[in-house]
Design a protein around this motif. Sequence first.
Motif, PDB file in Angstrom:
ATOM      1  N   PHE A  96      16.714 -78.363  16.661  1.00  0.00           N
ATOM      2  CA  PHE A  96      15.629 -78.151  15.592  1.00  0.00           C
ATOM      3  C   PHE A  96      15.273 -77.483  14.888  1.00  0.00           C
ATOM      4  CE2 PHE A  96      15.710 -80.952  20.109  1.00  0.00           C
ATOM      5  CZ  PHE A  96      16.197 -81.728  19.395  1.00  0.00           C
ATOM      6  N   ALA A 102      13.131 -75.113  16.150  1.00  0.00           N
ATOM      7  CA  ALA A 102      11.909 -74.675  16.632  1.00  0.00           C
ATOM      8  C   ALA A 102      11.107 -72.909  16.786  1.00  0.00           C
ATOM      9  CB  ALA A 102      11.939 -75.094  18.314  1.00  0.00           C
ATOM     10  N   SER A 144      16.344 -75.889  22.488  1.00  0.00           N
ATOM     11  CA  SER A 144      15.011 -76.485  21.101  1.00  0.00           C
ATOM     12  C   SER A 144      14.796 -75.738  19.369  1.00  0.00           C
ATOM     13  CB  SER A 144      13.578 -76.301  21.608  1.00  0.00           C
ATOM     14  OG  SER A 144      13.531 -77.133  22.566  1.00  0.00           O
TER      15      SER A 144
END
Length: 339
Positions: free
Chosen positions: A328, A330, A324
Amino acid sequence: MAATFTVAARLPLRGPARAPSRPAVAAVTRLRSRQERRGLAATGGRGPARVRAETFSGGGGVGRRDPMAPPYNVLITGSTKGIGYALARKFLEAGDNVIICSRSAQKVESVVGDLKEEYGEQHGTVCDVRNGKDVKALVEFARDKLKHIDIWINNAGSNAYTYKPLVETSDEALMEIITTNTLGLMICCREAINMMRNQPRGGHIFNLDGAGSDGRPTPRFAAYGATKRSVVHLTKSLQAELQMNEVNNVMVHNLSPGMVTTDLLMSGATTKQAKIFINILAEPPDVVADYLVPNVREIPTKQSMKPTYIRFLTGLKAYSRIFSRLAFGARRNKYVTED
């Protein structure tokens, strides 16, 4: 402890009926006794075998367990801060009784006072886990206050607040790390087992591991990682010793909190790589305790005596978070600002 079983030895006879020899009867009795003991352990203490709990000089033997039911009596070493303190609060929230202990008398007094305001009467004492006399005194304190301990969590640990290559680590820091994390753990396990095997309810011991326990390298804190790697081996060895000595009322487990945003971890957030991994993988103590405590309590509730490894940060969870982050972004700067 000695065990007494009611066993009928029957041998197939050929030809004229003859009484079996004493050695043959003894062999079958031992075999069936072992089979019944294994069945007793697998069913959490239930089964046809009748067990009498007694002590004997050899230190082994089977203990008959009374059923465990909450509230549980819990002892947590190093429980005045960090994950130990968070675990203590979570057990108290569940209605259990907790023994608080730490090397610092000031911290014990402060924490016990704070917890008393929220949860009522509390018990705490000073204990240096590196000192056998201190740990024996801790056991006596626990017996005096709570009569018995159902769950003993070995949480006390140290990195001497140093994050340096081994070649730059002082003798004093190495002694602090090794005597706390290895010697202290062994002493606590020894005293906890000696206490619990003579309790009607038996007991469960949980050894906290940490960075390095999975065998991966831990640069900048090699000594700490080496001691935490040894926790898993010690736990497995104690499980084998308990089985070898026919102690069926005590079990030793591993408890893995993963990366926790304690002072110990955050003091090492001095490099870009360290900051990134803390943001990706770490969680606050209360979040970790919210997961660990119900899983710990479930073991005595189910009357289970099987060895268990409870992990907060599983491999799947770690890889999912890393993915993640890469895909992204994250958890960027979640706990510390990344350079």
